[in-house]
Write a protein that holds these residues in place. Structure first.
Motif, PDB file in Angstrom:
ATOM      1  N   PRO A  56      42.705  34.571  40.995  1.00  0.00           N
ATOM      2  CA  PRO A  56      41.591  33.846  41.602  1.00  0.00           C
ATOM      3  C   PRO A  56      40.261  34.550  41.361  1.00  0.00           C
ATOM      4  O   PRO A  56      40.222  35.764  41.110  1.00  0.00           O
ATOM      5  CB  PRO A  56      41.959  33.840  43.090  1.00  0.00           C
ATOM      6  N   ASP A  57      39.162  33.790  41.456  1.00  0.00           N
ATOM      7  CA  ASP A  57      37.830  34.359  41.218  1.00  0.00           C
ATOM      8  C   ASP A  57      37.512  35.499  42.173  1.00  0.00           C
ATOM      9  O   ASP A  57      36.795  36.441  41.811  1.00  0.00           O
ATOM     10  CB  ASP A  57      36.760  33.276  41.349  1.00  0.00           C
ATOM     11  N   ARG A  58      38.041  35.449  43.386  1.00  0.00           N
ATOM     12  CA  ARG A  58      37.733  36.509  44.341  1.00  0.00           C
ATOM     13  C   ARG A  58      38.288  37.860  43.874  1.00  0.00           C
ATOM     14  O   ARG A  58      37.843  38.913  44.350  1.00  0.00           O
ATOM     15  CB  ARG A  58      38.276  36.155  45.717  1.00  0.00           C
ATOM     16  N   VAL A  59      39.252  37.812  42.952  1.00  0.00           N
ATOM     17  CA  VAL A  59      39.810  39.040  42.381  1.00  0.00           C
ATOM     18  C   VAL A  59      39.082  39.398  41.087  1.00  0.00           C
ATOM     19  O   VAL A  59      38.586  40.515  40.927  1.00  0.00           O
ATOM     20  CB  VAL A  59      41.317  38.883  42.115  1.00  0.00           C
ATOM     21  N   THR A  60      39.011  38.447  40.159  1.00  0.00           N
ATOM     22  CA  THR A  60      38.415  38.744  38.851  1.00  0.00           C
ATOM     23  C   THR A  60      36.907  38.928  38.911  1.00  0.00           C
ATOM     24  O   THR A  60      36.325  39.557  38.022  1.00  0.00           O
ATOM     25  CB  THR A  60      38.737  37.616  37.854  1.00  0.00           C
ATOM     26  N   LEU A  61      36.261  38.397  39.938  1.00  0.00           N
ATOM     27  CA  LEU A  61      34.809  38.518  40.079  1.00  0.00           C
ATOM     28  C   LEU A  61      34.419  39.204  41.386  1.00  0.00           C
ATOM     29  O   LEU A  61      33.265  39.103  41.822  1.00  0.00           O
ATOM     30  CB  LEU A  61      34.163  37.125  40.019  1.00  0.00           C
ATOM     31  N   GLY A  62      35.344  39.920  41.991  1.00  0.00           N
ATOM     32  CA  GLY A  62      35.095  40.514  43.299  1.00  0.00           C
ATOM     33  C   GLY A  62      33.891  41.435  43.342  1.00  0.00           C
ATOM     34  O   GLY A  62      33.042  41.334  44.231  1.00  0.00           O
ATOM     35  N   ARG A  63      33.779  42.340  42.379  1.00  0.00           N
ATOM     36  CA  ARG A  63      32.664  43.295  42.395  1.00  0.00           C
ATOM     37  C   ARG A  63      31.344  42.612  42.035  1.00  0.00           C
ATOM     38  O   ARG A  63      30.290  42.983  42.553  1.00  0.00           O
ATOM     39  CB  ARG A  63      32.957  44.449  41.447  1.00  0.00           C
ATOM     40  N   ALA A  64      31.397  41.641  41.142  1.00  0.00           N
ATOM     41  CA  ALA A  64      30.177  40.907  40.792  1.00  0.00           C
ATOM     42  C   ALA A  64      29.644  40.143  42.003  1.00  0.00           C
ATOM     43  O   ALA A  64      28.430  40.088  42.243  1.00  0.00           O
ATOM     44  CB  ALA A  64      30.456  39.947  39.639  1.00  0.00           C
ATOM     45  N   ILE A  65      30.546  39.553  42.778  1.00  0.00           N
ATOM     46  CA  ILE A  65      30.137  38.816  43.977  1.00  0.00           C
ATOM     47  C   ILE A  65      29.544  39.768  45.006  1.00  0.00           C
ATOM     48  O   ILE A  65      28.503  39.488  45.618  1.00  0.00           O
ATOM     49  CB  ILE A  65      31.341  38.051  44.557  1.00  0.00           C
ATOM     50  N   GLU A  66      30.182  40.923  45.184  1.00  0.00           N
ATOM     51  CA  GLU A  66      29.657  41.911  46.126  1.00  0.00           C
ATOM     52  C   GLU A  66      28.270  42.387  45.717  1.00  0.00           C
ATOM     53  O   GLU A  66      27.364  42.515  46.562  1.00  0.00           O
ATOM     54  CB  GLU A  66      30.615  43.097  46.204  1.00  0.00           C
ATOM     55  N   ALA A  67      28.083  42.666  44.420  1.00  0.00           N
ATOM     56  CA  ALA A  67      26.777  43.131  43.941  1.00  0.00           C
ATOM     57  C   ALA A  67      25.711  42.058  44.116  1.00  0.00           C
ATOM     58  O   ALA A  67      24.577  42.349  44.497  1.00  0.00           O
ATOM     59  CB  ALA A  67      26.879  43.543  42.474  1.00  0.00           C
ATOM     60  N   ALA A  68      26.071  40.784  43.851  1.00  0.00           N
ATOM     61  CA  ALA A  68      25.113  39.683  44.006  1.00  0.00           C
ATOM     62  C   ALA A  68      24.762  39.466  45.475  1.00  0.00           C
ATOM     63  O   ALA A  68      23.608  39.173  45.807  1.00  0.00           O
ATOM     64  CB  ALA A  68      25.686  38.412  43.398  1.00  0.00           C
TER      65      ALA A  68
END
Length: 398
Positions: free
Chosen positions: A299-311
Motif C-alpha cells: 500500500p502507498d502508506r508503506v511505499t510512500l510513508g517517508r515522503a508523506i511524513e516529509a510533506a
C-alpha cells in the motif's frame, strides 16, 4: 672572508672526544617492494596459500591468515589479470623500518568482468624473515588514501552461478542469502527489461566502514545507504567492471521484502548501465524503484510513508527531487527516493509501462528529459503538478 674554527673538546684536557657517528635512518626500498609484489602476484596466480602466507612477517599470524585466504579467493572467484606495480611511498618510514606504498593493482573475475579493474591500493611493508621485505597489510592506517578491494581482505564466502557471483566478508550463510535475493531479483528486472542477460557481481564487505574503504571514498559516505552500484576501480571505460556493493549494517536491519527490493533496485542499475549513463537522479532512482516495486502490491502508506511524513512536516515540495537531494548524506534521503518512484509511477500510468521504459532509455542515450516527455505527450509541468497533487492527497488522507 669566512674563517672556520674547529674546536675539539676533551674530557680532561688530554683525550679527544670522538665526534658522533652518523646514524643511517631507515629508508623505503622500491626495489624490495617490487620484488615482494612480484611474489604476491605469483602466489595469487598459482593460488598458493603457503607462498602468500610466507610473505607476511613471522610475528603477524593474522596477516599470514589473510594472505593465505587471498589464495582461496583467487580460486573461488577465478581471479585473472592480477598485477601489482609499485608507484610511490606514502608517508614516512618508521623507526623500525615499516612503511607503506601506493601500488597500482589490476584484477578481474573471469566469466563476469569483461576487462580488469584498476585502482591504487596502499600496501604496508615491514621487514620479515632474513630481513627481507614482507607485506604486513593493505590500506592506509587512516583509511583516507586508496581503496582495499574486497578480495584482499582474507578468505571470503562465495556463492556463484552462471548469472551471478556473490562475495561476502562473512559466513557462507550470508552469501547464500544474498545469492537467493539476486536469483529472485533477476526475473523481476527481466519482466520490464527482457533483453537484459546479466551477469551480475555483488560484493558485501563486513561493515559500512569497510564498504567505504572498498569503494575508496571518505569514511561515512555510505553509512546510511543500503547498497550502491558502482565502478569497481578507477577506470570509467565502457568495459570497466561495475558491481553491486551492499552495506550489511543497513540491509541486516531490513525485513525480507525490503532487502529484496534493495537488491532488485540495484540490479536495475546494472541492467541499464546506470553508472555510465547521464540520467537525472530522480528518473534514475525512481525507475529502479518502479521496477523493483512493480509486483509487490504494497500500500502507498508503506511505499510512500517517508515522503508523506516529509510533506506533512515541511509541505509538499515545489519541484521534483534535485541531484543534491540524492546526496548520500542528505536529510530525508529515503523520502526523496519515494518521491522519485511516485513520479515514475505517474509516467507509467499516463504513458504505459512501455512508455516509461522508452522515456528512460531515450534519456540514457543523451536526450533531454523534458523534450522526451513533451514528445511522449506528458508536459513536464503537468507531471510535476500531478505529482504534487498526489502527495497532497496522500497527506490529507493519512
Amino acid at each position: 672572508m669566512v674563517v672556520a674554527l674547529v674546536v675539539v673538546l676533551t674530557r680532561d684536557g688530554s683525550e679527544p672526544v670522538e665526534p658522533p657517528r652518523p646514524v643511517e635512518a631507515p629508508r623505503a626500498s622500491p626495489a624490495e617492494a617490487a620484488a615482494a609484489l612480484a611474489s604476491f602476484v605469483a602466489g595469487v596466480d598459482e593460488r598458493d596459500g603457503e607462498a602468500l602466507a610466507a610473505l607476511a612477517p613471522d610475528a603477524l599470524a593474522e596477516v599470514q591468515e589473510q594472505l593465505s585466504g587471498i589464495a582461496a579467493n583467487a580460486q573461488s572467484l577465478d581471479l585473472r589479470d592480477v598485477s601489482a606495480r609499485y608507484v610511490d611511498q606514502v608517508g614516512t618510514v618508521s623507526a623500525d623500518g615499516d612503511w607503506s606504498g601506493v601500488v597500482e593493482m589490476t584484477w578481474r573475475f573471469r566469466g563476469f568482468d569483461d576487462a580488469p579493474a584498476s585502482a591504487d591500493v596502499v600496501v604496508r611493508f615491514a621487514h620479515g624473515q632474513g630481513d627481507e621485505l614482507a607485506i604486513s597489510g593493505f590500506g592506509a592506517p587512516s583509511a583516507a588514501e586508496g581503496r582495499v578491494p574486497l578480495w584482499l581482505r582474507g578468505e571470503l564466502a562465495v556463492a556463484r552461478t552462471e548469472d551471478h557471483l556473490v562475495l561476502v566478508d562473512g559466513e557462507q550463510r550470508e552469501a547464500d542469502e544474498v545469492a537467493q535475493r539476486v536469483a529472485r531479483g533477476i526475473p523481476v528486472v527481466r519482466k520490464v527489461l527482457p533483453e537484459w542477460t546479466g551477469p551480475v557481481v555483488v560484493e558485501v564487505p563486513a561493515s559500512a566502514a569497510d564498504l567505504d574503504e572498498t569503494l575508496g571514498v571518505a569514511p561515512g559516505t555510505y553509512a546510511g545507504i543500503a547498497a550502491v552500484t558502482a565502478g569497481v576501480g578507477t577506470d570509467t571505460g565502457e568495459d570497466a567492471p561495475v558491481h553491486v556493493f551492499v552495506n550489511p549494517e543497513v540491509t541486516d536491519g531490513l525485513r525480507r521484502a525490503g532487502a529484496q527490493v534493495v537488491t532488485s533496485h540495484e540490479l536495475v542499475h546494472v541492467a541499464t548501465d546506470a553508472v555510465r549513463r547521464p540520467v537525472e537522479p530522480w528518473l534514475l532512482e525512481g525507475f529502479a524503484d518502479y521496477v523493483a516495486l512493480r509486483d509487490t502490491r504494497l500500500p502507498d502508506r508503506v511505499t510512500l510513508g517517508r515522503a508523506i511524513e516529509a510533506a506533512r512536516r515541511d509541505g509538499v515540495p515545489e519541484t521534483l527531487p534535485t541531484a543534491a537531494d540524492f546526496d548520500t548524506r542528505a536529510q530525508d534521503l529515503q523520502a526523496r527516493y519515494e518521491e522519485a518512484w511516485l513520479a515514475c509511477r505517474i509516467i507509467a500510468e499516463r504513458l504505459g509501462e512501455r512508455g516509461l521504459v522508452e522515456v528512460y532509455e531515450a534519456v540514457t542515450r543523451g536526450a533531454v528529459l523534458n523534450r522526451v516527455l513533451d514528445r511522449a505527450g506528458l508536459a513536464p509541468d503537468d507531471l510535476t503538478a500531478t505529482w504534487r497533487a498526489e502527495l497532497r492527497r496522500m497527506v490529507a488522507r493519512r
